[in-house]
Design a protein around this motif. Structure first.
Motif, PDB file in Angstrom:
ATOM      1  N   TRP A 128      -4.301   0.460   9.951  1.00 53.05           N
ATOM      2  CA  TRP A 128      -4.613   0.670   8.531  1.00 53.05           C
ATOM      3  C   TRP A 128      -4.355  -0.636   7.793  1.00 53.05           C
ATOM      4  O   TRP A 128      -3.214  -1.033   7.594  1.00 53.05           O
ATOM      5  CB  TRP A 128      -3.766   1.782   7.981  1.00 53.05           C
ATOM      6  CG  TRP A 128      -4.100   2.205   6.565  1.00 53.05           C
ATOM      7  CD1 TRP A 128      -4.826   1.525   5.642  1.00 53.05           C
ATOM      8  CD2 TRP A 128      -3.702   3.422   5.943  1.00 53.05           C
ATOM      9  NE1 TRP A 128      -4.901   2.232   4.475  1.00 53.05           N
ATOM     10  CE2 TRP A 128      -4.219   3.415   4.643  1.00 53.05           C
ATOM     11  CE3 TRP A 128      -2.956   4.512   6.359  1.00 53.05           C
ATOM     12  CZ2 TRP A 128      -4.006   4.444   3.749  1.00 53.05           C
ATOM     13  CZ3 TRP A 128      -2.752   5.539   5.472  1.00 53.05           C
ATOM     14  CH2 TRP A 128      -3.281   5.512   4.181  1.00 53.05           C
ATOM     15  N   THR A 129      -5.434  -1.307   7.384  1.00 50.28           N
ATOM     16  CA  THR A 129      -5.277  -2.582   6.684  1.00 50.28           C
ATOM     17  C   THR A 129      -5.730  -2.487   5.251  1.00 50.28           C
ATOM     18  O   THR A 129      -6.440  -1.627   4.851  1.00 50.28           O
ATOM     19  CB  THR A 129      -6.062  -3.702   7.370  1.00 50.28           C
ATOM     20  OG1 THR A 129      -7.431  -3.314   7.480  1.00 50.28           O
ATOM     21  CG2 THR A 129      -5.496  -3.986   8.739  1.00 50.28           C
ATOM     22  N   ASN A 170       0.865  -1.180   0.000  1.00 49.28           N
ATOM     23  CA  ASN A 170       0.000   0.000   0.000  1.00 49.28           C
ATOM     24  C   ASN A 170       0.903   1.232   0.000  1.00 49.28           C
ATOM     25  O   ASN A 170       1.380   1.676   1.037  1.00 49.28           O
ATOM     26  CB  ASN A 170      -0.906  -0.021   1.230  1.00 49.28           C
ATOM     27  CG  ASN A 170      -1.933   1.077   1.209  1.00 49.28           C
ATOM     28  OD1 ASN A 170      -1.794   2.064   0.484  1.00 49.28           O
ATOM     29  ND2 ASN A 170      -2.973   0.908   2.019  1.00 49.28           N
ATOM     30  N   ASN A 171       1.128   1.773  -1.181  1.00 50.24           N
ATOM     31  CA  ASN A 171       2.068   2.886  -1.327  1.00 50.24           C
ATOM     32  C   ASN A 171       1.611   4.155  -0.623  1.00 50.24           C
ATOM     33  O   ASN A 171       2.444   4.936  -0.159  1.00 50.24           O
ATOM     34  CB  ASN A 171       2.330   3.163  -2.806  1.00 50.24           C
ATOM     35  CG  ASN A 171       3.135   2.053  -3.451  1.00 50.24           C
ATOM     36  OD1 ASN A 171       4.032   1.501  -2.839  1.00 50.24           O
ATOM     37  ND2 ASN A 171       2.797   1.715  -4.677  1.00 50.24           N
ATOM     38  N   ILE A 172       0.315   4.371  -0.519  1.00 48.26           N
ATOM     39  CA  ILE A 172      -0.187   5.560   0.178  1.00 48.26           C
ATOM     40  C   ILE A 172       0.138   5.446   1.671  1.00 48.26           C
ATOM     41  O   ILE A 172       0.631   6.396   2.286  1.00 48.26           O
ATOM     42  CB  ILE A 172      -1.700   5.737  -0.060  1.00 48.26           C
ATOM     43  CG1 ILE A 172      -1.961   6.017  -1.535  1.00 48.26           C
ATOM     44  CG2 ILE A 172      -2.261   6.846   0.824  1.00 48.26           C
ATOM     45  CD1 ILE A 172      -3.417   6.026  -1.921  1.00 48.26           C
ATOM     46  N   LYS A 173      -0.112   4.280   2.238  1.00 50.80           N
ATOM     47  CA  LYS A 173       0.186   4.057   3.653  1.00 50.80           C
ATOM     48  C   LYS A 173       1.679   4.211   3.918  1.00 50.80           C
ATOM     49  O   LYS A 173       2.087   4.902   4.859  1.00 50.80           O
ATOM     50  CB  LYS A 173      -0.278   2.651   4.056  1.00 50.80           C
ATOM     51  CG  LYS A 173       0.085   2.253   5.462  1.00 50.80           C
ATOM     52  CD  LYS A 173      -0.376   0.826   5.743  1.00 50.80           C
ATOM     53  CE  LYS A 173       0.097   0.320   7.068  1.00 50.80           C
ATOM     54  NZ  LYS A 173      -0.345  -1.062   7.330  1.00 50.80           N
ATOM     55  N   ILE A 174       2.498   3.609   3.076  1.00 49.14           N
ATOM     56  CA  ILE A 174       3.948   3.693   3.249  1.00 49.14           C
ATOM     57  C   ILE A 174       4.420   5.130   3.074  1.00 49.14           C
ATOM     58  O   ILE A 174       5.291   5.604   3.821  1.00 49.14           O
ATOM     59  CB  ILE A 174       4.663   2.752   2.246  1.00 49.14           C
ATOM     60  CG1 ILE A 174       4.277   1.297   2.500  1.00 49.14           C
ATOM     61  CG2 ILE A 174       6.174   2.922   2.329  1.00 49.14           C
ATOM     62  CD1 ILE A 174       4.567   0.779   3.886  1.00 49.14           C
ATOM     63  N   ILE A 186       2.720   7.911   3.703  1.00 54.72           N
ATOM     64  CA  ILE A 186       2.337   8.691   4.883  1.00 54.72           C
ATOM     65  C   ILE A 186       3.249   8.365   6.052  1.00 54.72           C
ATOM     66  O   ILE A 186       3.717   9.258   6.772  1.00 54.72           O
ATOM     67  CB  ILE A 186       0.850   8.455   5.225  1.00 54.72           C
ATOM     68  CG1 ILE A 186      -0.031   9.078   4.146  1.00 54.72           C
ATOM     69  CG2 ILE A 186       0.508   9.002   6.608  1.00 54.72           C
ATOM     70  CD1 ILE A 186      -1.492   8.716   4.249  1.00 54.72           C
ATOM     71  N   LYS A 187       3.517   7.069   6.260  1.00 57.86           N
ATOM     72  CA  LYS A 187       4.416   6.676   7.349  1.00 57.86           C
ATOM     73  C   LYS A 187       5.818   7.237   7.138  1.00 57.86           C
ATOM     74  O   LYS A 187       6.459   7.702   8.080  1.00 57.86           O
ATOM     75  CB  LYS A 187       4.479   5.144   7.463  1.00 57.86           C
ATOM     76  CG  LYS A 187       3.232   4.534   8.078  1.00 57.86           C
ATOM     77  CD  LYS A 187       3.287   3.026   8.140  1.00 57.86           C
ATOM     78  CE  LYS A 187       4.480   2.451   8.809  1.00 57.86           C
ATOM     79  NZ  LYS A 187       4.749   2.850  10.163  1.00 57.86           N
ATOM     80  N   ILE A 200      -1.015   3.946  12.575  1.00 54.80           N
ATOM     81  CA  ILE A 200      -1.177   3.773  11.123  1.00 54.80           C
ATOM     82  C   ILE A 200      -0.690   2.389  10.702  1.00 54.80           C
ATOM     83  O   ILE A 200      -1.336   1.691   9.923  1.00 54.80           O
ATOM     84  CB  ILE A 200      -0.433   4.881  10.349  1.00 54.80           C
ATOM     85  CG1 ILE A 200      -1.138   6.216  10.541  1.00 54.80           C
ATOM     86  CG2 ILE A 200      -0.332   4.540   8.862  1.00 54.80           C
ATOM     87  CD1 ILE A 200      -0.353   7.403  10.028  1.00 54.80           C
ATOM     88  N   ALA A 201       0.437   1.975  11.246  1.00 57.37           N
ATOM     89  CA  ALA A 201       0.991   0.666  10.887  1.00 57.37           C
ATOM     90  C   ALA A 201       0.086  -0.477  11.309  1.00 57.37           C
ATOM     91  O   ALA A 201      -0.056  -1.465  10.577  1.00 57.37           O
ATOM     92  CB  ALA A 201       2.366   0.503  11.527  1.00 57.37           C
ATOM     93  N   ASN A 245       2.348   7.029  13.924  1.00 58.93           N
ATOM     94  CA  ASN A 245       2.979   6.076  13.005  1.00 58.93           C
ATOM     95  C   ASN A 245       2.673   4.638  13.428  1.00 58.93           C
ATOM     96  O   ASN A 245       2.419   3.775  12.586  1.00 58.93           O
ATOM     97  CB  ASN A 245       4.487   6.317  12.970  1.00 58.93           C
ATOM     98  CG  ASN A 245       5.026   6.392  11.572  1.00 58.93           C
ATOM     99  OD1 ASN A 245       4.326   6.182  10.605  1.00 58.93           O
ATOM    100  ND2 ASN A 245       6.300   6.703  11.466  1.00 58.93           N
TER     101      ASN A 245
END
Length: 117
Positions: free
Chosen positions: A116-117, A67-71, A73-74, A112-113, A109
């Motif tokens: 967020w699934t 998930n590039n959006i999640k990564i 943001i993190k 989110i990790a 962070n």
């Protein structure tokens, strides 16, 4: 490859523990105005960065979707944390707001990790 991924996950968790632990051990010092950014916090954030990048690469090498959006943001949150800790690491005391921001961003962070699934 699964063993290597698990090793990097463990190292990533150690980095998080170092960063968050450095924050939590100085909660009393924040109130007194004597809190400072410790080397453990900087090293924890750097460990998180290196192991996080490695984990993304390993997952993509395995053919898993990331998930590039999640990564992204993190990563953005971690870059802000690293910037604050790196710039303020040599000062005798840290501003309460900046110190609180590092703790809050670290916890964000983590959430989110995990959530967020």
């Amino acid at each position: 490859m699964d063993i290597l991924i698990n090793v990097f996950v463990a190292l990533h968790v150690i980095g998080i523990a170092s960063l968050l632990g450095g924050f939590l051990t100085q909660m009393k010092a924040i109130g007194a105005g004597t809190a400072r950014f410790t080397p453990a916090m900087l090293h924890g954030a750097l460990t998180m960065l290196v192991t996080g990048v490695a984990l993304v690469g390993l997952h993509q090498a395995e053919g898993h979707t990331v998930n590039n959006i999640k990564i992204g943001i993190k990563l953005a949150i971690l870059v802000v944390i690293l910037g604050i800790v790196y710039v303020k690491r040599d000062e005798e005391t840290a501003d309460k707001a900046l110190f609180g921001a590092v703790g809050g961003l670290t916890m964000a962070n983590i959430f989110i990790a995990t959530l967020w699934t």
